[in-house]
Write a protein that holds these residues in place. Structure first.
Motif, PDB file in Angstrom:
ATOM      1  N   SER A  15      -1.345  75.066  64.408  1.00 27.66           N
ATOM      2  CA  SER A  15      -0.441  76.086  65.160  1.00 27.66           C
ATOM      3  C   SER A  15      -1.248  77.309  64.352  1.00 27.66           C
ATOM      4  O   SER A  15      -0.593  78.959  64.850  1.00 27.66           O
ATOM      5  CB  SER A  15       0.992  76.072  65.047  1.00 27.66           C
ATOM      6  N   ASP A  16      -1.956  77.618  63.634  1.00 27.74           N
ATOM      7  CA  ASP A  16      -2.567  78.915  62.437  1.00 27.74           C
ATOM      8  C   ASP A  16      -3.535  79.032  63.342  1.00 27.74           C
ATOM      9  O   ASP A  16      -3.793  79.951  63.397  1.00 27.74           O
ATOM     10  CB  ASP A  16      -2.995  78.337  61.367  1.00 27.74           C
ATOM     11  N   VAL A  17      -3.877  77.663  64.427  1.00 27.25           N
ATOM     12  CA  VAL A  17      -5.453  78.496  65.282  1.00 27.25           C
ATOM     13  C   VAL A  17      -4.976  78.589  67.034  1.00 27.25           C
ATOM     14  O   VAL A  17      -6.361  78.858  67.456  1.00 27.25           O
ATOM     15  CB  VAL A  17      -6.844  77.277  64.973  1.00 27.25           C
ATOM     16  N   ARG A  18      -4.256  77.668  67.420  1.00 21.83           N
ATOM     17  CA  ARG A  18      -3.871  77.420  68.106  1.00 21.83           C
ATOM     18  C   ARG A  18      -2.582  77.718  69.093  1.00 21.83           C
ATOM     19  O   ARG A  18      -1.765  77.537  68.517  1.00 21.83           O
ATOM     20  CB  ARG A  18      -4.694  76.084  69.596  1.00 21.83           C
ATOM     21  N   GLN A  19      -2.495  78.710  70.205  1.00 20.14           N
ATOM     22  CA  GLN A  19      -1.256  78.622  70.422  1.00 20.14           C
ATOM     23  C   GLN A  19      -0.624  77.621  71.771  1.00 20.14           C
ATOM     24  O   GLN A  19      -1.516  76.933  72.323  1.00 20.14           O
ATOM     25  CB  GLN A  19      -1.469  80.007  71.534  1.00 20.14           C
ATOM     26  N   GLY A  20       0.293  77.001  71.208  1.00 21.13           N
ATOM     27  CA  GLY A  20       1.279  76.419  72.088  1.00 21.13           C
ATOM     28  C   GLY A  20       2.430  75.830  72.726  1.00 21.13           C
ATOM     29  O   GLY A  20       2.899  77.164  72.235  1.00 21.13           O
ATOM     30  N   GLY A  27       8.624  67.319  79.170  1.00 18.80           N
ATOM     31  CA  GLY A  27       8.720  66.478  78.152  1.00 18.80           C
ATOM     32  C   GLY A  27       7.284  66.946  77.406  1.00 18.80           C
ATOM     33  O   GLY A  27       7.288  66.266  76.273  1.00 18.80           O
ATOM     34  N   LYS A  28       6.733  67.863  77.444  1.00 15.45           N
ATOM     35  CA  LYS A  28       5.208  67.890  76.992  1.00 15.45           C
ATOM     36  C   LYS A  28       4.842  69.314  76.360  1.00 15.45           C
ATOM     37  O   LYS A  28       5.985  70.054  76.187  1.00 15.45           O
ATOM     38  CB  LYS A  28       4.332  67.897  78.866  1.00 15.45           C
ATOM     39  N   VAL A  29       3.542  69.218  75.455  1.00 19.86           N
ATOM     40  CA  VAL A  29       3.122  70.071  74.508  1.00 19.86           C
ATOM     41  C   VAL A  29       1.727  70.238  74.755  1.00 19.86           C
ATOM     42  O   VAL A  29       0.854  69.239  75.667  1.00 19.86           O
ATOM     43  CB  VAL A  29       2.854  69.956  73.017  1.00 19.86           C
ATOM     44  N   ILE A  30       1.950  71.454  75.027  1.00 15.48           N
ATOM     45  CA  ILE A  30       0.064  72.049  75.523  1.00 15.48           C
ATOM     46  C   ILE A  30      -0.075  73.083  74.815  1.00 15.48           C
ATOM     47  O   ILE A  30       0.224  74.358  74.173  1.00 15.48           O
ATOM     48  CB  ILE A  30       1.127  73.014  76.955  1.00 15.48           C
ATOM     49  N   MET A  31      -1.564  72.462  74.448  1.00 13.46           N
ATOM     50  CA  MET A  31      -2.192  73.487  73.385  1.00 13.46           C
ATOM     51  C   MET A  31      -3.294  73.827  74.136  1.00 13.46           C
ATOM     52  O   MET A  31      -3.899  73.766  74.844  1.00 13.46           O
ATOM     53  CB  MET A  31      -2.837  72.953  72.001  1.00 13.46           C
ATOM     54  N   MET A  32      -2.909  75.537  74.009  1.00 15.50           N
ATOM     55  CA  MET A  32      -4.315  76.098  74.548  1.00 15.50           C
ATOM     56  C   MET A  32      -5.863  75.789  74.028  1.00 15.50           C
ATOM     57  O   MET A  32      -5.463  76.504  72.686  1.00 15.50           O
ATOM     58  CB  MET A  32      -3.825  77.725  74.197  1.00 15.50           C
ATOM     59  N   ASN A  60       3.938  79.386  64.843  1.00 20.12           N
ATOM     60  CA  ASN A  60       3.115  79.823  63.833  1.00 20.12           C
ATOM     61  C   ASN A  60       3.755  79.249  62.385  1.00 20.12           C
ATOM     62  O   ASN A  60       3.872  79.996  61.431  1.00 20.12           O
ATOM     63  CB  ASN A  60       2.124  80.658  63.893  1.00 20.12           C
ATOM     64  N   ILE A  61       3.584  77.708  62.008  1.00 25.38           N
ATOM     65  CA  ILE A  61       4.409  77.967  60.387  1.00 25.38           C
ATOM     66  C   ILE A  61       3.294  77.649  59.773  1.00 25.38           C
ATOM     67  O   ILE A  61       3.760  77.409  58.478  1.00 25.38           O
ATOM     68  CB  ILE A  61       5.641  75.869  60.811  1.00 25.38           C
ATOM     69  N   MET A  62       2.172  76.899  59.778  1.00 21.63           N
ATOM     70  CA  MET A  62       1.364  77.206  59.017  1.00 21.63           C
ATOM     71  C   MET A  62       0.831  78.407  58.342  1.00 21.63           C
ATOM     72  O   MET A  62       0.630  77.328  56.494  1.00 21.63           O
ATOM     73  CB  MET A  62      -0.359  76.281  59.747  1.00 21.63           C
ATOM     74  N   ASP A  63       0.869  79.333  58.973  1.00 21.36           N
ATOM     75  CA  ASP A  63       0.973  80.345  57.866  1.00 21.36           C
ATOM     76  C   ASP A  63       1.925  80.311  56.395  1.00 21.36           C
ATOM     77  O   ASP A  63       1.746  81.250  55.978  1.00 21.36           O
ATOM     78  CB  ASP A  63       0.355  81.284  58.805  1.00 21.36           C
ATOM     79  N   GLY A  64       3.056  80.364  57.363  1.00 25.38           N
ATOM     80  CA  GLY A  64       4.066  80.825  56.476  1.00 25.38           C
ATOM     81  C   GLY A  64       4.834  79.119  55.979  1.00 25.38           C
ATOM     82  O   GLY A  64       4.693  79.776  55.089  1.00 25.38           O
ATOM     83  N   ASP A  65       4.198  77.797  56.113  1.00 24.49           N
ATOM     84  CA  ASP A  65       4.504  76.935  55.337  1.00 24.49           C
ATOM     85  C   ASP A  65       4.409  76.047  55.310  1.00 24.49           C
ATOM     86  O   ASP A  65       4.393  75.164  53.435  1.00 24.49           O
ATOM     87  CB  ASP A  65       5.321  75.881  56.049  1.00 24.49           C
ATOM     88  N   GLU A  66       2.215  75.872  54.875  1.00 25.62           N
ATOM     89  CA  GLU A  66       1.302  75.762  54.215  1.00 25.62           C
ATOM     90  C   GLU A  66       1.781  75.286  52.497  1.00 25.62           C
ATOM     91  O   GLU A  66       1.773  74.349  51.838  1.00 25.62           O
ATOM     92  CB  GLU A  66       0.216  75.459  54.582  1.00 25.62           C
ATOM     93  N   THR A  67       2.199  76.649  52.696  1.00 21.97           N
ATOM     94  CA  THR A  67       2.173  76.892  50.759  1.00 21.97           C
ATOM     95  C   THR A  67       3.242  76.019  50.327  1.00 21.97           C
ATOM     96  O   THR A  67       3.062  75.857  49.061  1.00 21.97           O
ATOM     97  CB  THR A  67       2.212  78.423  50.775  1.00 21.97           C
ATOM     98  N   ALA A  68       4.706  76.038  50.843  1.00 21.21           N
ATOM     99  CA  ALA A  68       5.933  75.413  50.762  1.00 21.21           C
ATOM    100  C   ALA A  68       5.295  74.193  50.467  1.00 21.21           C
ATOM    101  O   ALA A  68       6.374  73.402  49.451  1.00 21.21           O
ATOM    102  CB  ALA A  68       6.488  76.125  52.185  1.00 21.21           C
ATOM    103  N   MET A  69       4.652  74.113  52.069  1.00 20.56           N
ATOM    104  CA  MET A  69       4.455  72.231  52.058  1.00 20.56           C
ATOM    105  C   MET A  69       3.788  71.202  50.935  1.00 20.56           C
ATOM    106  O   MET A  69       4.358  70.716  50.018  1.00 20.56           O
ATOM    107  CB  MET A  69       3.457  71.760  53.153  1.00 20.56           C
ATOM    108  N   MET A  70       2.774  73.070  50.238  1.00 22.05           N
ATOM    109  CA  MET A  70       2.492  72.005  48.951  1.00 22.05           C
ATOM    110  C   MET A  70       3.097  72.337  47.560  1.00 22.05           C
ATOM    111  O   MET A  70       2.322  71.030  46.783  1.00 22.05           O
ATOM    112  CB  MET A  70       0.993  73.132  49.121  1.00 22.05           C
TER     113      MET A  70
END
Length: 138
Positions: A15-20, A27-32, A60-70
């Motif tokens: 989600s930090d590099v591609r819009q979905g 019921g499908k996930v579409i990634m641009m 985009n959860i990776m920009d905000g949550d990646e550090t929390a995940m770590m």
């Protein structure tokens, strides 16, 4: 239709590099994709605009949550010396790179990947519940 949580978790990981989007009717996930031809990208944009209520953008959860995940992964380690080294790697600029290097050095890559997958699946589950999207467990 129900969205597959594992597929949505994979989309969250990008989600930090591609819009979905989640197509709630199918019921499908579409990634641009970055390599979509301009004509194909316009086609998707037009389809989504015609029936916009059907598509929900993936945040985009990776920009905000990646550090929390770590931090959560570090806290989950049973050995205090390992926790300390991981937490130390997360201080200051360049924390993500240092953390990944430390994970490799400590031979924790499989544990980190498993933790990250579980974390993202839970994030996908929470997102589906918040957005009233039906889902299938992996």
């Amino acid at each position: 239709m129900k969205v597959d949580l594992k597929e949505l978790a994979a989309a969250f990981a990008q989600s930090d590099v591609r819009q979905g989007y989640v197509d709630t009717a199918a019921g499908k996930v579409i990634m641009m994709a970055d390599d979509l031809a301009e004509r194909d990208a316009m086609h998707y944009a037009m389809v989504m605009e015609e029936d916009w209520e059907r598509y929900i953008p993936i945040p985009n959860i990776m920009d905000g949550d990646e550090t929390a995940m770590m931090h959560a992964f570090s806290a989950s380690r049973s050995r205090e010396d390992v926790k300390e080294r991981l937490f130390e790697s997360l201080k200051g600029a360049g924390a993500v790179t240092r953390f990944r290097r430390q994970v490799r050095h400590l031979l924790l890559k499989p544990a980190w990947e498993s933790f990250k997958q579980d974390y993202l699946i839970q994030a996908a589950r929470d997102w589906c519940e918040e957005n009233a999207v039906e889902y299938r467990e992996p």
